[in-house]
Write a protein that holds these residues in place. Structure first.
Motif, mmCIF file in Angstrom:
data_model
loop_
_atom_site.group_PDB
_atom_site.id
_atom_site.type_symbol
_atom_site.label_atom_id
_atom_site.label_comp_id
_atom_site.label_asym_id
_atom_site.label_seq_id
_atom_site.Cartn_x
_atom_site.Cartn_y
_atom_site.Cartn_z
ATOM 1 N N GLY A 73 -0.415 10.587 1.990
ATOM 2 C CA GLY A 73 -0.948 9.231 2.038
ATOM 3 C C GLY A 73 -1.690 9.131 3.349
ATOM 4 N N ALA A 74 -1.541 8.001 4.053
ATOM 5 C CA ALA A 74 -2.303 7.803 5.291
ATOM 6 C C ALA A 74 -1.980 8.889 6.324
ATOM 7 N N VAL A 75 -0.704 8.984 6.704
ATOM 8 C CA VAL A 75 -0.312 9.958 7.735
ATOM 9 C C VAL A 75 -0.462 11.393 7.218
ATOM 10 N N GLY A 76 0.053 11.636 6.009
ATOM 11 C CA GLY A 76 0.042 13.005 5.467
ATOM 12 C C GLY A 76 -1.362 13.567 5.316
ATOM 13 N N ALA A 119 15.794 14.741 -2.668
ATOM 14 C CA ALA A 119 16.498 15.250 -3.852
ATOM 15 C C ALA A 119 15.565 16.119 -4.695
ATOM 16 N N GLN A 120 14.285 15.733 -4.753
ATOM 17 C CA GLN A 120 13.309 16.543 -5.499
ATOM 18 C C GLN A 120 13.110 17.910 -4.838
ATOM 19 N N LEU A 121 13.130 17.911 -3.504
ATOM 20 C CA LEU A 121 12.847 19.162 -2.780
ATOM 21 C C LEU A 121 14.043 20.117 -2.791
ATOM 22 N N GLY A 145 1.029 14.809 -3.456
ATOM 23 C CA GLY A 145 0.947 13.347 -3.528
ATOM 24 C C GLY A 145 0.663 12.895 -4.949
ATOM 25 N N ARG A 146 0.077 11.725 -5.072
ATOM 26 C CA ARG A 146 -0.100 11.101 -6.377
ATOM 27 C C ARG A 146 -1.422 11.515 -7.047
ATOM 28 N N GLN A 147 -1.428 11.388 -8.393
ATOM 29 C CA GLN A 147 -2.582 11.839 -9.175
ATOM 30 C C GLN A 147 -3.860 11.081 -8.813
ATOM 31 N N GLN A 165 8.058 10.308 9.892
ATOM 32 C CA GLN A 165 8.189 8.924 9.415
ATOM 33 C C GLN A 165 8.691 7.981 10.507
ATOM 34 N N ASN A 166 8.458 6.704 10.298
ATOM 35 C CA ASN A 166 9.030 5.691 11.183
ATOM 36 C C ASN A 166 10.475 5.436 10.789
ATOM 37 N N GLY A 167 11.197 4.768 11.665
ATOM 38 C CA GLY A 167 12.599 4.473 11.371
ATOM 39 C C GLY A 167 13.499 5.501 12.028
ATOM 40 N N PHE A 189 0.312 7.062 16.353
ATOM 41 C CA PHE A 189 -1.024 6.493 16.145
ATOM 42 C C PHE A 189 -1.066 5.922 14.744
ATOM 43 N N ASN A 190 -2.108 5.161 14.471
ATOM 44 C CA ASN A 190 -2.207 4.470 13.192
ATOM 45 C C ASN A 190 -3.344 5.065 12.354
ATOM 46 N N VAL A 191 -3.084 5.167 11.062
ATOM 47 C CA VAL A 191 -4.120 5.666 10.137
ATOM 48 C C VAL A 191 -4.212 4.694 8.972
ATOM 49 N N ILE A 192 -5.417 4.339 8.571
ATOM 50 C CA ILE A 192 -5.544 3.516 7.367
ATOM 51 C C ILE A 192 -6.305 4.290 6.300
ATOM 52 N N ARG A 218 0.835 -4.635 -2.767
ATOM 53 C CA ARG A 218 1.983 -5.066 -3.583
ATOM 54 C C ARG A 218 3.043 -3.979 -3.649
ATOM 55 N N ARG A 219 3.255 -3.291 -2.547
ATOM 56 C CA ARG A 219 4.300 -2.260 -2.518
ATOM 57 C C ARG A 219 5.455 -2.746 -1.634
ATOM 58 N N LEU A 220 6.632 -2.134 -1.824
ATOM 59 C CA LEU A 220 7.752 -2.486 -0.958
ATOM 60 C C LEU A 220 7.451 -1.992 0.453
ATOM 61 N N THR A 221 7.890 -2.756 1.436
ATOM 62 C CA THR A 221 7.608 -2.396 2.826
ATOM 63 C C THR A 221 8.808 -1.652 3.437
ATOM 64 N N GLU A 222 8.622 -1.250 4.685
ATOM 65 C CA GLU A 222 9.723 -0.581 5.414
ATOM 66 C C GLU A 222 10.478 -1.574 6.306
ATOM 67 N N VAL A 223 10.395 -2.872 6.016
ATOM 68 C CA VAL A 223 10.984 -3.856 6.944
ATOM 69 C C VAL A 223 12.478 -3.633 7.179
HETATM 70 N N1 LIG Z 1 0.091 4.716 8.312
HETATM 71 C C1 LIG Z 1 0.286 4.820 9.601
HETATM 72 O O1 LIG Z 1 -0.601 4.538 10.399
HETATM 73 C C2 LIG Z 1 1.606 5.304 10.143
HETATM 74 C C3 LIG Z 1 1.686 5.575 11.514
HETATM 75 C C4 LIG Z 1 2.889 6.056 12.027
HETATM 76 C C5 LIG Z 1 3.959 6.282 11.188
HETATM 77 N N2 LIG Z 1 3.850 6.004 9.871
HETATM 78 C C6 LIG Z 1 4.998 6.281 9.035
HETATM 79 O O2 LIG Z 1 4.705 7.423 8.236
HETATM 80 C C7 LIG Z 1 5.367 7.317 6.971
HETATM 81 C C8 LIG Z 1 4.301 7.407 5.875
HETATM 82 O O3 LIG Z 1 3.453 6.277 5.992
HETATM 83 P P1 LIG Z 1 2.032 6.228 5.294
HETATM 84 O O4 LIG Z 1 1.393 4.986 5.798
HETATM 85 O O5 LIG Z 1 1.344 7.525 5.437
HETATM 86 O O6 LIG Z 1 2.479 6.016 3.777
HETATM 87 P P2 LIG Z 1 1.576 6.063 2.458
HETATM 88 O O7 LIG Z 1 0.148 5.906 2.812
HETATM 89 O O8 LIG Z 1 2.206 5.131 1.497
HETATM 90 O O9 LIG Z 1 1.747 7.549 1.934
HETATM 91 C C9 LIG Z 1 2.874 8.031 1.278
HETATM 92 C C10 LIG Z 1 2.419 8.573 -0.071
HETATM 93 O O10 LIG Z 1 3.452 9.414 -0.567
HETATM 94 C C11 LIG Z 1 3.579 9.165 -1.971
HETATM 95 N N3 LIG Z 1 4.901 9.640 -2.374
HETATM 96 C C12 LIG Z 1 6.088 9.001 -2.306
HETATM 97 N N4 LIG Z 1 7.071 9.816 -2.757
HETATM 98 C C13 LIG Z 1 6.476 10.972 -3.112
HETATM 99 C C14 LIG Z 1 6.962 12.185 -3.663
HETATM 100 N N5 LIG Z 1 8.263 12.373 -3.890
HETATM 101 N N6 LIG Z 1 6.080 13.182 -3.927
HETATM 102 C C15 LIG Z 1 4.764 12.997 -3.663
HETATM 103 N N7 LIG Z 1 4.235 11.869 -3.161
HETATM 104 C C16 LIG Z 1 5.094 10.871 -2.879
HETATM 105 C C17 LIG Z 1 3.398 7.665 -2.060
HETATM 106 O O11 LIG Z 1 3.127 7.300 -3.378
HETATM 107 P P3 LIG Z 1 3.759 5.918 -3.952
HETATM 108 O O12 LIG Z 1 3.177 4.818 -3.129
HETATM 109 O O13 LIG Z 1 3.295 5.947 -5.372
HETATM 110 O O14 LIG Z 1 5.235 6.022 -3.806
HETATM 111 C C18 LIG Z 1 2.210 7.478 -1.124
HETATM 112 O O15 LIG Z 1 0.999 7.728 -1.795
HETATM 113 C C19 LIG Z 1 6.103 5.981 7.020
HETATM 114 O O16 LIG Z 1 7.423 6.168 7.445
HETATM 115 C C20 LIG Z 1 5.326 5.176 8.051
HETATM 116 O O17 LIG Z 1 6.095 4.155 8.675
HETATM 117 C C21 LIG Z 1 2.691 5.525 9.314
#
Ligand SMILES: NC(=O)c1ccc[n+]([C@@H]2O[C@H](COP(=O)([O-])OP(=O)(O)OC[C@H]3O[C@@H](n4cnc5c(N)ncnc54)[C@H](OP(=O)(O)O)[C@@H]3O)[C@@H](O)[C@H]2O)c1
Length: 341
Positions: free
Chosen positions: A14-17, A94-96, A36-38, A110-112, A135-138, A285-290
């Motif tokens: 996703g953003a970070v990955g 669990a998948q891995l 990731g997702r299709q 990840q955060n947390g 750092f932040n990624v969008i 409209r996704r669940l947050t990490e609050v």
């Molecule tokens: N974005 C940032 O700038 C930032 C910065 C610092 C830290 N973080 C932390 O980094 C972590 C990831 O954040 P993100 O913003 O990168 O999240 P994100 O954009 O939502 O990316 C995660 C992706 O992984 C997918 N996913 C979930 N479970 C999966 C699985 N089992 N196999 C394959 N894909 C899967 C999600 O799909 P679904 O949505 O369909 O589940 C989503 O597309 C979080 O803990 C966040 O707090 C983010």
């Protein structure tokens, strides 16, 4: 670890990955597989993967991306970077389980506070390491991943020697990497700084606009002060944030905006469009990490027979917004103050 070329997998592209994985791909230092997702696989195959840097001019497009939707693709990886949201960690781990090689290293980006612990519980044979993305990624349309703030990757070295090949690969990919012996104080600091994510999500405005508003800063400082009191009461130590003690950070937040502009501007480069990932989650409209951020302050307070009413109320407001499913409720700072008091 295999003796050939390093193979790094990203689970949760996703953003970070995609940003971190994309940097590794662009540098050519390792074989990289994104899982990731299709819909993202389709976007990347249509447009390639584009990384947009802070200065906007620096575009790195990598077209030859290995992208899988099946976690089985992780079976040949030496290192797996876990980049799913905290709520998805247990299912992902669990998948891995049973797929990863026993000598594969798993790194939580990840955060947390609890993701590495969750990964270890499901993957007892693997070496699991904590890291922080500071750092932040969008994510933009057409598989464009835009870095919007400066900051390093912090990696814990307590469980293994410094300068591992995969850490060197991250550095070769031009990511700033800081290695620390114990990461918990840094994680608490990141969590305390991230208390503002919920405010950003509830406000529905760019992070910079929020930080430059004295009223929003007042709310953020209140959450931070409460968090710091809870940590102090529980005897938990937080590290400095970029050399600044968090009590000083709270003091700075309460100062007039021109001073804050000066101080924060020197500390942090930030794109005017940057939004926190919690804000993006509400919009999508996704669940947050609050629960994994403000909720941890509430839990720590409860564990030491205290209360954290402001953060508890913020958790409730974010959950209300999640359940309403209408994106950000766009609360102005005065309304927010009223709702949490
Ligand atoms: N974005 C940032 O700038 C930032 C910065 C610092 C830290 N973080 C932390 O980094 C972590 C990831 O954040 P993100 O913003 O990168 O999240 P994100 O954009 O939502 O990316 C995660 C992706 O992984 C997918 N996913 C979930 N479970 C999966 C699985 N089992 N196999 C394959 N894909 C899967 C999600 O799909 P679904 O949505 O369909 O589940 C989503 O597309 C979080 O803990 C966040 O707090 C983010």
């Amino acid at each position: 670890m295999s003796h050939g070329r390093l193979h790094i997998g990203v689970i949760g592209a996703g953003a970070v990955g995609c940003y971190v994985g994309g940097r590794l791909v662009a540098s050519g230092v390792a074989d990289v597989t994104l899982v990731g997702r299709q819909w993202l696989a389709d976007a990347i195959s249509a447009h390639g993967l584009t990384l947009r840097e802070l200065d906007h001019d620096d575009l790195v497009a990598a077209n030859d991306i290995r992208f899988a939707v099946d976690p089985q693709a992780g079976s040949t990886c030496d290192v797996v970077l876990c980049c799913v949201k905290s709520g998805a960690t247990a299912d992902t781990a669990a998948q891995l389980a049973g797929i990863l090689r026993p000598d594969a290293i798993v790194v939580s980006l990840q955060n947390g506070l609890r993701n590495a612990e969750t990964l270890r519980a499901h993957l007892p044979q693997n070496h699991v390491i904590d890291a922080i993305v500071d750092f932040n990624v969008i994510m933009r349309d057409h598989a464009v991943f835009q870095r919007t703030t400066s900051g390093p990757l912090t990696i814990e070295t307590r469980r293994e020697p410094k300068h591992q090949p995969w850490v060197n690969a991250l550095r070769a990919a031009e990511l700033e990497v800081v290695e620390v012996d114990a990461i918990e104080p840094e994680q608490w600091t990141k969590l305390l700084i991230n208390l503002n994510n919920a405010i950003n999500a509830l406000a529905g405005i760019p992070t910079r606009e929020m930080i430059l508003s004295r009223q929003y800063r007042k709310v953020i400082a209140m959450l931070l002060d409460e968090g710091l009191d809870v940590l102090e009461g529980a005897g938990v130590r937080a590290a400095k944030f970029r050399g600044v003690p968090l009590r000083v950070m709270s003091f700075i937040l309460k100062l007039p905006t021109p001073i804050v502009r000066l101080v924060i501007g020197a500390q942090l480069r930030m794109d005017p469009e940057a939004r926190t990932s919690m804000s993006q989650d509400l919009e999508r409209r996704r669940l947050t990490e609050v629960d994994f951020l403000n909720g941890e302050i509430v839990s720590l307070a409860e564990a030491s027979s205290r209360d954290a009413p402001l953060n508890r109320r913020i958790v409730e407001l974010v959950h209300e917004a999640e359940h309403a499913g209408a994106g950000s409720p766009q609360l102005d700072a005065e309304t927010l103050l009223e709702r949490i008091r």
